[in-house]
Design an enzyme around this catalytic site. Structure first.
Site, PDB file in Angstrom:
ATOM      1  N   CYS A 181       0.820  -1.213   0.000  1.00  0.00           N
ATOM      2  CA  CYS A 181       0.000   0.000   0.000  1.00  0.00           C
ATOM      3  C   CYS A 181       0.858   1.268   0.000  1.00  0.00           C
ATOM      4  O   CYS A 181       1.844   1.352   0.728  1.00  0.00           O
ATOM      5  CB  CYS A 181      -0.862  -0.039   1.260  1.00  0.00           C
ATOM      6  SG  CYS A 181      -1.880   1.384   1.443  1.00  0.00           S
ATOM      7  N   THR A 183      -0.970   4.327   0.136  1.00  0.00           N
ATOM      8  CA  THR A 183      -2.008   5.326   0.441  1.00  0.00           C
ATOM      9  C   THR A 183      -1.482   6.445   1.352  1.00  0.00           C
ATOM     10  O   THR A 183      -1.747   7.624   1.123  1.00  0.00           O
ATOM     11  CB  THR A 183      -3.216   4.630   1.109  1.00  0.00           C
ATOM     12  OG1 THR A 183      -3.737   3.669   0.200  1.00  0.00           O
ATOM     13  CG2 THR A 183      -4.302   5.617   1.494  1.00  0.00           C
TER      14      THR A 183
HETATM   15  P1  IMP Z   1      -1.165  -7.225   3.557  1.00  0.00           P
HETATM   16  O1  IMP Z   1      -1.759  -8.429   4.220  1.00  0.00           O
HETATM   17  O2  IMP Z   1      -0.304  -6.407   4.452  1.00  0.00           O
HETATM   18  O3  IMP Z   1      -0.464  -7.592   2.298  1.00  0.00           O
HETATM   19  O4  IMP Z   1      -2.383  -6.266   3.191  1.00  0.00           O
HETATM   20  C1  IMP Z   1      -3.490  -6.697   2.437  1.00  0.00           C
HETATM   21  C2  IMP Z   1      -4.557  -5.626   2.481  1.00  0.00           C
HETATM   22  O5  IMP Z   1      -4.074  -4.422   1.855  1.00  0.00           O
HETATM   23  C3  IMP Z   1      -5.814  -5.950   1.713  1.00  0.00           C
HETATM   24  O6  IMP Z   1      -6.679  -6.805   2.415  1.00  0.00           O
HETATM   25  C4  IMP Z   1      -6.416  -4.567   1.459  1.00  0.00           C
HETATM   26  O7  IMP Z   1      -7.124  -4.090   2.578  1.00  0.00           O
HETATM   27  C5  IMP Z   1      -5.181  -3.702   1.280  1.00  0.00           C
HETATM   28  N1  IMP Z   1      -4.839  -3.448  -0.130  1.00  0.00           N
HETATM   29  C6  IMP Z   1      -4.887  -4.286  -1.185  1.00  0.00           C
HETATM   30  N2  IMP Z   1      -4.402  -3.702  -2.291  1.00  0.00           N
HETATM   31  C7  IMP Z   1      -4.063  -2.463  -1.942  1.00  0.00           C
HETATM   32  C8  IMP Z   1      -3.498  -1.340  -2.675  1.00  0.00           C
HETATM   33  O8  IMP Z   1      -3.161  -1.404  -3.855  1.00  0.00           O
HETATM   34  N3  IMP Z   1      -3.326  -0.203  -1.960  1.00  0.00           N
HETATM   35  C9  IMP Z   1      -3.656  -0.106  -0.632  1.00  0.00           C
HETATM   36  N4  IMP Z   1      -4.139  -1.124   0.087  1.00  0.00           N
HETATM   37  C10 IMP Z   1      -4.346  -2.297  -0.566  1.00  0.00           C
END
Ligand code: IMP
Length: 351
Positions: A181, A183
């Site tokens: 992310c 953001t």
């Molecule tokens: P991770 O488990 O830390 O990889 O985060 C996964 C989560 O990131 C997902 O369930 C979404 O809520 C969020 N997410 C998925 N794609 C994106 C993106 O491109 N930008 C920001 N957040 C994302």
């Protein structure tokens, strides 16, 4: 700008305190949660939901994670027909889940998914504390009363309360924490997952005190190891949603590739990354994610069994035998950065 004199905390800022334990075998530890919803009961033996991302969850992942006791949500970055077809391959009728958006073709998509037996719908948008999410929840409640609604993401107690009031049954918490992310960099907004969970859990308790039915809390984004899962649940999450921790497994969509060193890798794309947007709609706008390659990890059962073995071990350190006890009885302290460093292997850094 109003500056709040509050500090936000993330997973590495706290550590759980080991407590007296009577547990002699990890088999005494129960990690299940039963979702009671209208006349339905859905049991999750493990508190893990695989994220609705195009490189994480399609039908194979749904079936595999369900057989391990969790839940998978089919992503929405595809055609309506393709998503409906994927949903029809999900074996357990009780948990057919898919994700939808809040604009464009979402009503048509929802209707096609309901025809294929959809039971759990996930309104999957980055900023869930939003009027369009409210309208989508109201629409679903009117048209498809029986659906279990997951919505999000929210970063605050008020956001969680609003989504609960609008009719969401479960709320994804945190903004800007995901491993892929950007953001927070692009928009300057976000709240760490642990902090969001703590705030939402306070709100959940106050809804319960007032005799209401609060939404389940799903800690989503930035969960990088089993310790973070234990901390999420101790802080009040009912479930964790995982992207990166499940990425690279056999059951994720996408091919295994060999890198220059001959190592097996798979893709893991943020859904707002340039690559994911181009794959989906041929163009891109407002990029808020990155795409990456991750090592191939083998089967999901190997990965999840290892995670759950560590989670049970974590529960044993807190001396608890259930998710409820972990939430109510665990004790955490804020840790300094040197304390955090000490908690990582440091034999290699000695001077
Ligand atoms: P991770 O488990 O830390 O990889 O985060 C996964 C989560 O990131 C997902 O369930 C979404 O809520 C969020 N997410 C998925 N794609 C994106 C993106 O491109 N930008 C920001 N957040 C994302």
């Amino acid at each position: 700008m109003n500056i709040l004199e509050k500090k936000v905390i993330s997973f590495d800022d706290i550590i759980l305190v080991p407590q007296y334990s009577r547990i002699t075998s990890r088999s005494e530890i129960d990690t299940s949660t039963t979702i009671n919803y209208k006349n339905n009961k859905i049991e999750l033996k493990i508190p893990i939901i695989s994220s609705p991302m195009s490189t994480v969850t399609e039908a194979h992942m749904c079936n595999a994670i369900r057989s391990l006791g969790g839940l998978g949500i089919i992503h929405r970055y595809n055609s309506i027909d393709f998503q409906a077809k994927l949903l029809s391959f999900v074996n357990d009728d009780k948990v057919k889940s898919a994700a939808i958006g809040v604009s464009g073709d979402f009503k048509e998509r929802l209707s096609a998914l309901v025809e294929k037996g959809l039971k759990i719908v996930c309104i999957d948008v980055a900023h869930g504390d939003h009027v369009l999410v409210r309208e989508a929840i109201e629409y679903i409640r009117n048209e498809y009363e029986e659906l279990f609604i997951i919505a999000g993401n929210v970063a605050t107690a008020d956001g969680y309360k609003r989504l609960s009031e609008w009719g969401a049954n479960a709320v994804r918490t945190s903004v800007g924490s995901g491993s892929i992310c950007t953001t927070r960099i692009q928009t300057g907004h976000g709240i760490p997952t642990l902090n969001a969970v703590i705030q939402c859990y306070e709100a959940k308790k106050s809804i319960l005190d007032d005799g209401g039915i609060p939404a389940y809390i799903i800690a989503d984004g930035g969960i990088k190891n089993s310790g973070d899962i234990v901390k999420s649940i101790a802080a009040g999450a009912d479930f964790v949603m995982l992207g990166s921790m499940l990425s690279g497994t056999k059951e994720t969509p996408g091919k295994i590739i060999l890198n220059n060193e001959g190592k097996k890798i798979k893709r893991y794309n943020g859904m707002a990354s340039k690559v994911a947007q181009k794959n989906w709609k041929g163009s891109y706008s407002s990029i808020e994610g990155v795409s990456s390659y991750v090592p191939y990890k083998g089967t999901i059962s190997k990965v999840v069994n290892e995670i759950m073995s560590n989670v049970r071990s974590g529960m044993s350190y807190s001396g608890v035998t259930s998710i409820k006890e972990l939430r109510e009885e665990s004790i955490a302290v804020i840790q300094t950065s040197s304390s955090h460093l000490e908690g990582n292997p440091h034999i290699f850094n000695r001077r």
